[in-house]
Design a protein around this motif. Structure first.
Motif, short mmCIF file in Angstrom:
data_model
loop_
_atom_site.label_atom_id
_atom_site.label_comp_id
_atom_site.label_asym_id
_atom_site.label_seq_id
_atom_site.Cartn_x
_atom_site.Cartn_y
_atom_site.Cartn_z
N GLY A 28 0.81 -1.22 0.00
CA GLY A 28 0.00 0.00 0.00
C GLY A 28 0.84 1.26 0.00
O GLY A 28 0.58 2.19 -0.78
N LEU A 58 2.58 1.98 -3.29
CA LEU A 58 1.59 2.42 -4.27
C LEU A 58 1.11 3.85 -3.99
O LEU A 58 0.85 4.61 -4.92
CB LEU A 58 0.40 1.46 -4.28
CG LEU A 58 0.65 0.14 -5.02
CD1 LEU A 58 -0.36 -0.91 -4.62
CD2 LEU A 58 0.60 0.38 -6.53
N GLU A 63 1.30 6.97 -6.59
CA GLU A 63 0.22 7.89 -6.99
C GLU A 63 0.65 9.34 -6.76
O GLU A 63 0.35 10.22 -7.58
CB GLU A 63 -1.06 7.56 -6.23
CG GLU A 63 -1.71 6.26 -6.66
CD GLU A 63 -3.20 6.22 -6.39
OE1 GLU A 63 -3.81 7.29 -6.17
OE2 GLU A 63 -3.77 5.12 -6.42
N PHE A 119 -5.87 -1.50 0.40
CA PHE A 119 -6.07 -0.55 -0.69
C PHE A 119 -7.24 0.40 -0.38
O PHE A 119 -7.15 1.60 -0.61
CB PHE A 119 -6.35 -1.29 -2.00
CG PHE A 119 -5.20 -2.13 -2.49
CD1 PHE A 119 -3.89 -1.83 -2.13
CD2 PHE A 119 -5.41 -3.22 -3.30
CE1 PHE A 119 -2.82 -2.60 -2.57
CE2 PHE A 119 -4.36 -3.99 -3.77
CZ PHE A 119 -3.07 -3.69 -3.39
N VAL A 144 -5.96 3.99 -2.34
CA VAL A 144 -5.14 3.83 -3.54
C VAL A 144 -5.86 2.91 -4.52
O VAL A 144 -6.67 2.08 -4.14
CB VAL A 144 -3.75 3.25 -3.21
CG1 VAL A 144 -2.91 4.26 -2.44
CG2 VAL A 144 -3.85 1.94 -2.43
N GLY A 145 -5.54 3.09 -5.81
CA GLY A 145 -6.12 2.26 -6.84
C GLY A 145 -7.14 2.96 -7.69
O GLY A 145 -7.44 2.53 -8.81
N CYS A 193 -4.50 -0.63 -8.70
CA CYS A 193 -3.17 -0.67 -8.09
C CYS A 193 -2.18 -1.41 -8.97
O CYS A 193 -1.02 -1.00 -9.11
CB CYS A 193 -3.24 -1.34 -6.72
SG CYS A 193 -4.02 -0.31 -5.44
#
Length: 447
Positions: free
Chosen positions: A55, A58, A62, A223, A228-229, A390
């Motif tokens: 996480g 990621l 971002e 996530f 995120v994602g 992700c």
């Protein structure tokens, strides 16, 4: 590099707003019941593992995309990867945020009703039927749709005021209040007889309780809780100045998210076990089980009111980010008035959320692949769109995005040695995508 016209006024404002985007239903509503249903401490341990090793990388990725492009999510990927398969990642995120907010706002409406009822002490009453109260709220189509409308209205009002005077202003107020209220409730929860049984359930892992489905849920929870994602953090970081360290900001957001999840567990499970209630109640845990527990303690009305208000604060700061990614994408594309876009986007989200609001009443018998509209939307976002987004972001930043720009953004505003960059870069390129694919295939029974 072209800059966004709006910027966060302070680093703290950005961190609190980003943490607010992450801390919401995922940490306070979904995390306790997912932990209760998926093995307690083992689930929490796997959740932390995924948060830190997958996480966090990621989240940094971002941030790198957003500030590197200085554009909101859709335009950022189109700018950095024109005519590439990765150029649609931003659109994937906007669609995911739209679906997420459509059912998220339904729960936001429930919490809004409970919060308003708790202020005059109307939730906890002698002989109260908490299951009946929850049913009265969720099974009444007029109440659920009206609450949905009010919740979306609040979001549209905040987003229409922009970054500094909207999201940042209210996040600076709501996030500190959230932590203060949480600490008060945790202290009270830990004083009950039998509270340590709940603490052991939450913090003592029993890995025999884990299976492929539990692990997938823990990954999706990591996530979901970090937001995120769906490129929310791409949009947020696009408003960030170059002198702020993305890595330190991402670490701060991740730590705050884990802390809130920890506080949520320490607030919920000691109370549940102290009063002989079941931690496996699922989504109804905070609406039925906890009011029943609070009703049995001195000054229960006050503590329930505090808990519901902090729950409402968390949900609002998180939902701000979802409407922001939609509003900013449309604003960038059309150059229309931001206030107008925010209100129109809110109206569309409200309309799209009506089927989810009716899932517990008029549309209770309507199912998509065996799930209600609400549950199907939740499953789609949490277990497909978030992991899928992700995976795409990890592959894009790890293999497609210009490495010099990636390094520049990673190091800007900080003094990390190159070894730290290499560690993060390899985690992003290999561990994150491989883990996402393996866990997903394992959950499907393919491997």
């Amino acid at each position: 590099m072209e800059k966004q016209t709006e910027q966060w006024s302070t680093k703290l404002g950005f961190i609190l707003s980003s943490a607010g985007a992450a801390v919401g239903l995922g940490a306070i509503w979904k995390f306790p019941y997912m932990t209760g249903m998926n093995g307690g401490g083992a689930f929490f341990f796997i959740f932390i593992f995924f948060t830190v090793l997958i996480g966090l990388p990621l989240l940094i990725a971002e941030f790198v995309v957003g500030r590197g492009a200085q554009k909101e999510a859709v335009s950022a990927f189109q700018k950095l990867a024109p005519k590439s398969i990765f150029s649609f990642i931003g659109k994937w995120g906007v669609v995911g945020a739209f679906i997420l907010m459509s059912f998220y706002s339904v729960v936001g409406g429930w919490v809004l009703i409970y919060s308003l009822l708790s202020i005059p002490g109307m939730v906890i009453k002698d002989g109260a039927d908490y299951t009946g109260l929850f049913g009265m709220i969720t099974e009444n189509p007029l109440i659920t749709v009206a609450a949905l409308a009010v919740f979306v209205f609040i979001n549209s009002f905040v987003i229409s005021n922009g970054i500094k005077n909207g999201i940042e202003k209210y996040s600076k107020i709501l996030m500190p209040l959230l932590f203060i209220f949480f600490i008060i409730i945790v202290i009270r929860a830990l004083t009950f007889e039998g509270a340590m049984e709940g603490v052991r359930f939450f913090l003592q892992p029993d890995f025999s309780q884990l299976n492929g489905e539990n692990i997938l849920y823990a990954l999706g929870q990591a996530f979901f809780s970090l937001a995120v994602g769906i490129s929310v953090m791409v949009t947020y970081s696009s408003y960030l100045s170059k002198d702020v360290s993305l890595t330190k900001s991402a670490a701060s957001v991740s730590i705050m998210n884990i802390m809130v999840s920890l506080l949520a567990g320490l607030a919920v499970f000691p109370i549940v076990f102290s009063f002989g209630l079941e931690p496996t109640e699922g989504p109804k845990l905070l609406f039925i089980v906890l009011p029943e527990a609070f009703s049995q303690m001195p000054f229960g009305e006050v503590f329930l009111c505090l808990f519901l208000l902090l729950f409402l604060f968390a949900i609002l700061t998180s939902s701000f980010s979802m409407l922001e990614i939609i509003t900013s994408a449309v604003h960038e594309k059309t150059k229309a008035n931001r206030k107008t876009i925010a209100w129109i986007a809110g109206l569309i989200v409200f309309i799209a959320g009506i089927p989810a609001a009716l899932s517990s009443n008029l549309l209770a018998d309507f199912h998509i692949f065996g799930k209600t509209v609400f549950d199907a939307s939740d499953f789609l976002v949490s277990n497909i769109m978030l992991p899928g987004g992700c995976l795409l972001i990890a592959l894009f930043v790890g293999f497609k995005m210009d490495r010099k720009l990636v390094e520049q953004e990673f190091h800007a505003g900080s003094h990390w040695r190159n070894g730290m960059f290499q560690t993060w870069y390899q985690l992003l390129r290999w561990l994150a995508p491989i883990t996402i694919v393996v866990v997903f295939l394992y959950s499907l029974g393919v491997i």
